[in-house]
Design a protein around this motif. Structure first.
Motif, PDB file in Angstrom:
ATOM      1  N   HIS A  40      40.797  43.881  44.587  1.00  0.00           N
ATOM      2  CA  HIS A  40      41.277  43.376  43.299  1.00  0.00           C
ATOM      3  C   HIS A  40      42.759  43.041  43.424  1.00  0.00           C
ATOM      4  O   HIS A  40      43.500  43.737  44.113  1.00  0.00           O
ATOM      5  CB  HIS A  40      41.062  44.445  42.225  1.00  0.00           C
ATOM      6  CG  HIS A  40      41.404  43.962  40.852  1.00  0.00           C
ATOM      7  ND1 HIS A  40      42.629  44.202  40.274  1.00  0.00           N
ATOM      8  CD2 HIS A  40      40.696  43.229  39.971  1.00  0.00           C
ATOM      9  CE1 HIS A  40      42.654  43.645  39.072  1.00  0.00           C
ATOM     10  NE2 HIS A  40      41.492  43.051  38.862  1.00  0.00           N
ATOM     11  N   TRP A  41      43.165  41.942  42.801  1.00  0.00           N
ATOM     12  CA  TRP A  41      44.534  41.433  42.975  1.00  0.00           C
ATOM     13  C   TRP A  41      45.585  42.442  42.570  1.00  0.00           C
ATOM     14  O   TRP A  41      46.669  42.496  43.129  1.00  0.00           O
ATOM     15  CB  TRP A  41      44.715  40.143  42.165  1.00  0.00           C
ATOM     16  CG  TRP A  41      44.661  40.369  40.684  1.00  0.00           C
ATOM     17  CD1 TRP A  41      43.539  40.554  39.941  1.00  0.00           C
ATOM     18  CD2 TRP A  41      45.754  40.467  39.780  1.00  0.00           C
ATOM     19  NE1 TRP A  41      43.849  40.754  38.641  1.00  0.00           N
ATOM     20  CE2 TRP A  41      45.229  40.704  38.499  1.00  0.00           C
ATOM     21  CE3 TRP A  41      47.138  40.389  39.907  1.00  0.00           C
ATOM     22  CZ2 TRP A  41      46.010  40.863  37.372  1.00  0.00           C
ATOM     23  CZ3 TRP A  41      47.922  40.535  38.774  1.00  0.00           C
ATOM     24  CH2 TRP A  41      47.362  40.770  37.541  1.00  0.00           C
ATOM     25  N   ASN A  45      49.200  39.999  33.271  1.00  0.00           N
ATOM     26  CA  ASN A  45      48.454  39.154  34.203  1.00  0.00           C
ATOM     27  C   ASN A  45      48.790  37.680  33.930  1.00  0.00           C
ATOM     28  O   ASN A  45      48.571  37.188  32.826  1.00  0.00           O
ATOM     29  CB  ASN A  45      46.949  39.413  33.987  1.00  0.00           C
ATOM     30  CG  ASN A  45      46.089  38.630  34.940  1.00  0.00           C
ATOM     31  OD1 ASN A  45      46.554  37.713  35.594  1.00  0.00           O
ATOM     32  ND2 ASN A  45      44.832  39.001  35.009  1.00  0.00           N
ATOM     33  N   HIS A  71      36.328  48.401  34.253  1.00  0.00           N
ATOM     34  CA  HIS A  71      36.267  46.942  34.434  1.00  0.00           C
ATOM     35  C   HIS A  71      37.701  46.410  34.368  1.00  0.00           C
ATOM     36  O   HIS A  71      38.412  46.673  33.404  1.00  0.00           O
ATOM     37  CB  HIS A  71      35.437  46.293  33.329  1.00  0.00           C
ATOM     38  CG  HIS A  71      34.060  46.872  33.212  1.00  0.00           C
ATOM     39  ND1 HIS A  71      32.987  46.389  33.911  1.00  0.00           N
ATOM     40  CD2 HIS A  71      33.596  47.923  32.484  1.00  0.00           C
ATOM     41  CE1 HIS A  71      31.908  47.098  33.615  1.00  0.00           C
ATOM     42  NE2 HIS A  71      32.256  48.039  32.761  1.00  0.00           N
ATOM     43  N   TRP A 118      35.342  39.879  34.511  1.00  0.00           N
ATOM     44  CA  TRP A 118      35.615  41.289  34.781  1.00  0.00           C
ATOM     45  C   TRP A 118      35.174  41.631  36.189  1.00  0.00           C
ATOM     46  O   TRP A 118      34.119  41.211  36.633  1.00  0.00           O
ATOM     47  CB  TRP A 118      34.821  42.173  33.808  1.00  0.00           C
ATOM     48  CG  TRP A 118      35.199  42.032  32.365  1.00  0.00           C
ATOM     49  CD1 TRP A 118      34.476  41.427  31.398  1.00  0.00           C
ATOM     50  CD2 TRP A 118      36.390  42.514  31.738  1.00  0.00           C
ATOM     51  NE1 TRP A 118      35.136  41.499  30.188  1.00  0.00           N
ATOM     52  CE2 TRP A 118      36.324  42.164  30.375  1.00  0.00           C
ATOM     53  CE3 TRP A 118      37.517  43.203  32.193  1.00  0.00           C
ATOM     54  CZ2 TRP A 118      37.319  42.488  29.457  1.00  0.00           C
ATOM     55  CZ3 TRP A 118      38.513  43.523  31.274  1.00  0.00           C
ATOM     56  CH2 TRP A 118      38.416  43.162  29.931  1.00  0.00           C
ATOM     57  N   ASN A 119      35.984  42.412  36.887  1.00  0.00           N
ATOM     58  CA  ASN A 119      35.589  43.002  38.163  1.00  0.00           C
ATOM     59  C   ASN A 119      35.396  44.496  37.899  1.00  0.00           C
ATOM     60  O   ASN A 119      36.251  45.116  37.283  1.00  0.00           O
ATOM     61  CB  ASN A 119      36.693  42.843  39.208  1.00  0.00           C
ATOM     62  CG  ASN A 119      36.725  41.444  39.745  1.00  0.00           C
ATOM     63  OD1 ASN A 119      35.680  40.841  39.959  1.00  0.00           O
ATOM     64  ND2 ASN A 119      37.909  40.913  39.951  1.00  0.00           N
ATOM     65  N   ASP A 125      39.972  39.766  36.376  1.00  0.00           N
ATOM     66  CA  ASP A 125      40.403  39.165  37.636  1.00  0.00           C
ATOM     67  C   ASP A 125      41.740  38.456  37.429  1.00  0.00           C
ATOM     68  O   ASP A 125      42.256  38.405  36.311  1.00  0.00           O
ATOM     69  CB  ASP A 125      39.336  38.212  38.186  1.00  0.00           C
ATOM     70  CG  ASP A 125      39.143  36.996  37.317  1.00  0.00           C
ATOM     71  OD1 ASP A 125      39.908  36.825  36.359  1.00  0.00           O
ATOM     72  OD2 ASP A 125      38.228  36.205  37.581  1.00  0.00           O
ATOM     73  N   LYS A 126      42.297  37.910  38.517  1.00  0.00           N
ATOM     74  CA  LYS A 126      43.667  37.404  38.394  1.00  0.00           C
ATOM     75  C   LYS A 126      43.755  36.115  37.582  1.00  0.00           C
ATOM     76  O   LYS A 126      44.822  35.714  37.178  1.00  0.00           O
ATOM     77  CB  LYS A 126      44.305  37.273  39.768  1.00  0.00           C
ATOM     78  CG  LYS A 126      44.044  36.062  40.537  1.00  0.00           C
ATOM     79  CD  LYS A 126      44.978  36.041  41.720  1.00  0.00           C
ATOM     80  CE  LYS A 126      44.251  35.355  42.844  1.00  0.00           C
ATOM     81  NZ  LYS A 126      44.644  35.682  44.125  1.00  0.00           N
ATOM     82  N   VAL A 180      36.174  45.264  44.745  1.00  0.00           N
ATOM     83  CA  VAL A 180      35.327  44.947  43.601  1.00  0.00           C
ATOM     84  C   VAL A 180      34.370  43.819  43.976  1.00  0.00           C
ATOM     85  O   VAL A 180      34.630  43.071  44.915  1.00  0.00           O
ATOM     86  CB  VAL A 180      36.166  44.529  42.352  1.00  0.00           C
ATOM     87  CG1 VAL A 180      36.889  45.691  41.747  1.00  0.00           C
ATOM     88  CG2 VAL A 180      37.148  43.429  42.710  1.00  0.00           C
ATOM     89  N   THR A 206      44.995  46.082  41.807  1.00  0.00           N
ATOM     90  CA  THR A 206      44.853  47.476  42.237  1.00  0.00           C
ATOM     91  C   THR A 206      44.447  47.618  43.696  1.00  0.00           C
ATOM     92  O   THR A 206      44.446  48.723  44.221  1.00  0.00           O
ATOM     93  CB  THR A 206      43.769  48.155  41.391  1.00  0.00           C
ATOM     94  OG1 THR A 206      42.549  47.452  41.610  1.00  0.00           O
ATOM     95  CG2 THR A 206      44.090  48.144  39.925  1.00  0.00           C
TER      96      THR A 206
END
Ligand SMILES: Nc1ncnc2c1ncn2[C@@H]1O[C@H](COP(=O)(O)OP(=O)(O)OP(=O)(O)O)[C@@H](O)[C@H]1O
Length: 727
Positions: free
Chosen positions: A329-330, A463, A374, A383-384, A377-378, A336, A332
């Motif tokens: 994940h971008w 974000n 969840h 949701w990832n 995403d970037k 994912v 964290t």
């Protein structure tokens, strides 16, 4: 003379017969002359011609060589006709007496038959084969006595690549088998064609079709009941069959974790041939035994086979497992988007349910309990999801009753959906957790989610990909009864109180444009997020998302928040998180040394709490210190004075550096302001009309009292500047 006559006759008949072209006229003339010479225009000459032909034929026929030729032609015709009839009869016999079946790799029937043939050593009996060295210890190859104990692979027989048919006998029937492997066409665009594609053609010498059916069904039951792992034939990515059961498990759903744990367990690993070995700590934490330091996982992107035996019914089935690894994940860096796809070599639904049950049970036995989180995403478009270990509410050290009050409030809210509906109030509740960093705000939300069994949807307003529109769309894509977590909600909007110490540096950076130029005081500062306050308020008030929502917003700077954002109805409960009080310090100490002798810990805890000044340090800071002394409570008490001195020195150094930084900023700001004024003056001077034209009639630039240049009187709106003369 005669010639002349003929020419005359021709010349007057021809124009009536032919066309105008000179060439066709010449051709016709030649033909006409020929006819006239032979005399074909009369009946007598026709019969003469016929007689001539017949007599010539008779002459040829009676010639000895010609007679030979006729005999050959006659014989050849008879032989060819006979051959064609025989071929037709043979083809008919073949169609009638040979049953032929084709199996394509990627289909389970192919695997059944290949597995059966391999286990019955068909290739060993063939006249043409290739020998390969493979580990056959898991396979019953009675003829192979080599390599059983020395760890080296065994020699195995495989079909030769020449596609020559192998002949073998099965239950009294002769069969031929042709196996084509290794890429028939590299140019074919079909996914199953290419390197590794295989076709198997089986022909049985019988007119009875049921022989083939029996063979296939025997191969099938051999495969299904086999306790030996079938060797992987071809790694085909496409779905093998639509008629079989396939279960998909997506990362972020708890069933994915069940299945992952099951696949990691020794039960499944014994069958899996391609493994990923890692010493990296996984989401599920370290195991306790020394072996757990290394973790095994079925290799992602590979097709694995494993035999599942239902503990309930005793039924077994081969499973084909394909794992897809997630991507980081971008924000964290957590993985994912992973998935597990399991195809059952059986259409028995019970086996599938039993597998899921077994996986769930294994997971429960491990004692891991997890919370689904969840993350957007970037691009702010979807949701990832992933899961993380659940945190027990009891591990949180908060002032008395805060946890209990929060839990009771949330439970009461979830229970009173009907009341909300009856009262016409949207079923949602907002909590604002505010206070110093590291005091347990985020941890509270995660622990509560675990306690209530709710999923967390985490949005980051910082974000860059998220704006009002995408936020509203994302929020509408959520289930009923969920937790919306907005961390550091103040970061999204320009703070209105720029004197805040912690924010100074960030704000200073924000006040510069992309080229590093400072925004002037009269310019609007860029917002910290593409989400506007009204966009966020709309989301908080929206009815588009499913109700039953618990919104948690956390902030370190409540004073920076717009009152509209935190009014009742949006944030119903505001809970302050303070730096650690004496009782919290004591409790943190006790939690840390809960495994040590209790009387010693009790004494040390009160000494420790007495030594640390209350409301000076966050729980996170105290935990940070205790982590270095986790098996030594006495040492923790003895070392606390030293630590406090270090902390004090650090704090002073920080205050000093901030003071210096602010002074430096103020100096730079002043310099920039002066520079700006200077540039403005220069610019205005350059735009000024030439001085020679200045005068009472032509207008002039007046020097103002404040040192700035005024504008010409002509362009003024009438109020005008006072001239130096007038003054
Ligand atoms: N009251 C507490 N009880 C137990 N652990 C705590 C507490 N406060 C902080 N911690 C520990 O400190 C770390 C940081 O906590 P957390 O992220 O919840 O703080 P926070 O208030 O949300 O901080 P921030 O405002 O910077 O996001 C976590 O590892 C958590 O375990």
């Amino acid at each position: 003379m005669i010639l002349t006559d003929r020419r005359r006759a021709t010349s007057h008949t021809l124009p009536t017969i032919c066309g105008s072209s000179m060439r066709s006229r010449a051709l016709l003339l030649v033909l006409w002359r020929l006819i006239r010479r032979v005399g074909l225009y009369s009946k007598r000459s026709w019969s003469r011609l016929l007689w001539t032909i017949l007599s010539s034929l008779r002459k040829i026929a009676t010639h000895p060589q010609a007679a030979e030729l006729f005999r050959f032609i006659f014989l050849g015709t008879i032989v060819e006709t006979g051959r064609q009839v025989a071929a037709k009869v043979l083809q008919f016999a073949k169609d009638f007496f040979v049953v032929r079946a084709e199996f394509a790799s990627g289909d389970f029937a192919y695997d059944w038959v290949v597995n059966y043939l391999e286990n019955h050593r068909v290739w060993n009996e063939s006249r043409s084969f290739k020998v390969v060295a493979r580990n056959a210890t898991t396979r019953p190859y009675p003829t192979s006595n080599l390599g059983k104990v020395d760890g080296h692979p065994d020699p195995l027989y495989e079909p030769a690549t020449t596609q020559s048919p192998s002949l073998f006998r099965w239950k009294g029937y002769w069969m031929t088998i042709t196996k084509t492997t290794a890429g028939m066409s590299h140019y074919d665009t079909r996914p199953e064609i290419g390197a590794g594609y295989g076709v198997l053609v089986l022909s049985v010498l019988t007119w009875d079709r049921s022989v083939l059916d029996d063979f296939v069904s025997e191969a099938r039951s051999f495969y299904v009941n086999s306790q030996v792992l079938p060797r992987k034939q071809f790694n085909i990515k496409s779905e093998p069959s639509e008629s079989l059961l396939t279960a998909h498990f997506r990362q972020g759903d708890i069933s994915y974790d069940w299945m992952l744990e099951y696949l990691r367990s020794s039960d499944a690993l014994k069958d899996i041939m391609e493994l990923n070995v890692t010493t990296k700590q996984s989401d599920l934490g370290w195991g306790t035994g020394p072996k757990d330091a290394v973790r095994f996982m079925p290799a992602p992107e590979s097709m694995q086979r494993l035999l599942f035996k239902s503990p309930r019914t005793g039924k077994s089935a081969w499973l084909q497992v394909v794992m897809t690894a997630g991507s980081p994940h971008w924000e964290t860096s957590r993985l994912v988007g992973g998935s597990i796809t399991i195809t059952f070599h059986s259409s028995d639904r019970e086996v599938m349910l039993d597998l899921i049950d077994a996986a769930k049970q294994k997971y429960t036995e491990l004692g891991t309990s997890r919370v689904t989180v969840h993350l957007m995403d970037k691009y702010g478009s979807s949701w990832n999801s992933f899961t993380r270990s659940r945190r027990a509410l009891s591990t949180l050290v908060l002032p008395t009753d805060v946890k209990e009050m929060l839990l009771a409030d949330a439970l009461e809210f979830l229970d009173s959906e009907k009341w909300y509906n009856m009262a016409g109030i949207p079923h949602r509740r907002g909590y604002l957790l505010y206070g110093a960093p590291g005091t347990g705000k985020s941890s509270t939300v995660h622990a509560l989610a675990g306690e209530l069994g709710l999923e967390i949807y985490f949005i980051s307003l910082a974000n860059p990909g998220v704006d009002d529109f995408s936020l509203a769309r994302l929020i509408s894509d959520t289930p009923s009864r969920w937790i919306l977590l907005i961390e550091d909600i103040d970061c999204a909007f320009p703070s209105r109180e720029d004197d805040d110490e912690d924010e100074d540096e960030k704000d200073e950076q924000r006040k510069r444009d992309r080229r590093g130029n400072r925004y002037q005081s009269n310019q609007l500062l860029p917002p910290k997020s593409a989400v506007t306050l009204s966009g966020l308020l709309n989301v908080l008030d929206s009815v588009s998302s499913e109700e039953g929502r618990l919104t948690f917003a956390t902030t370190n700077h409540i004073k920076n928040l717009d009152p509209a954002l935190i009014r009742a109805g949006r944030m119903d409960l505001k809970i302050k998180y303070s730096l650690a009080t004496a009782s919290q310090i004591e409790e943190v100490f006790k939690v840390f040394f809960s495994e040590t002798d209790s009387t010693e810990v009790e004494q040390c805890a009160s000494k420790f709490a007495a030594a640390v000044p209350p409301e000076m340090y966050s729980v996170a800071q105290i935990q940070g210190y205790l982590l270095n002394k986790k098996r030594d409570p006495l040492g923790a008490v003895e070392g606390v004075e030293e630590w406090l001195k270090e902390q004090e020195a650090e704090r002073r150094a920080l205050i000093e550096s901030k003071r210096r930084w602010r002074e430096e900023m103020a100096r730079r700001r002043m310099e920039e302001e002066q520079q700006y004024q200077l540039e403005m003056q220069q610019q205005q001077r350059m735009e000024m009309p030439p001085l020679s034209n200045a005068g009472y009639e032509g207008g002039y630039v007046a020097e103002r009292e404040d040192g700035r240049e005024g504008e010409s009187e002509d362009e003024d709106d009438g109020a005008g500047y006072e001239t130096p003369n007038e003054e």
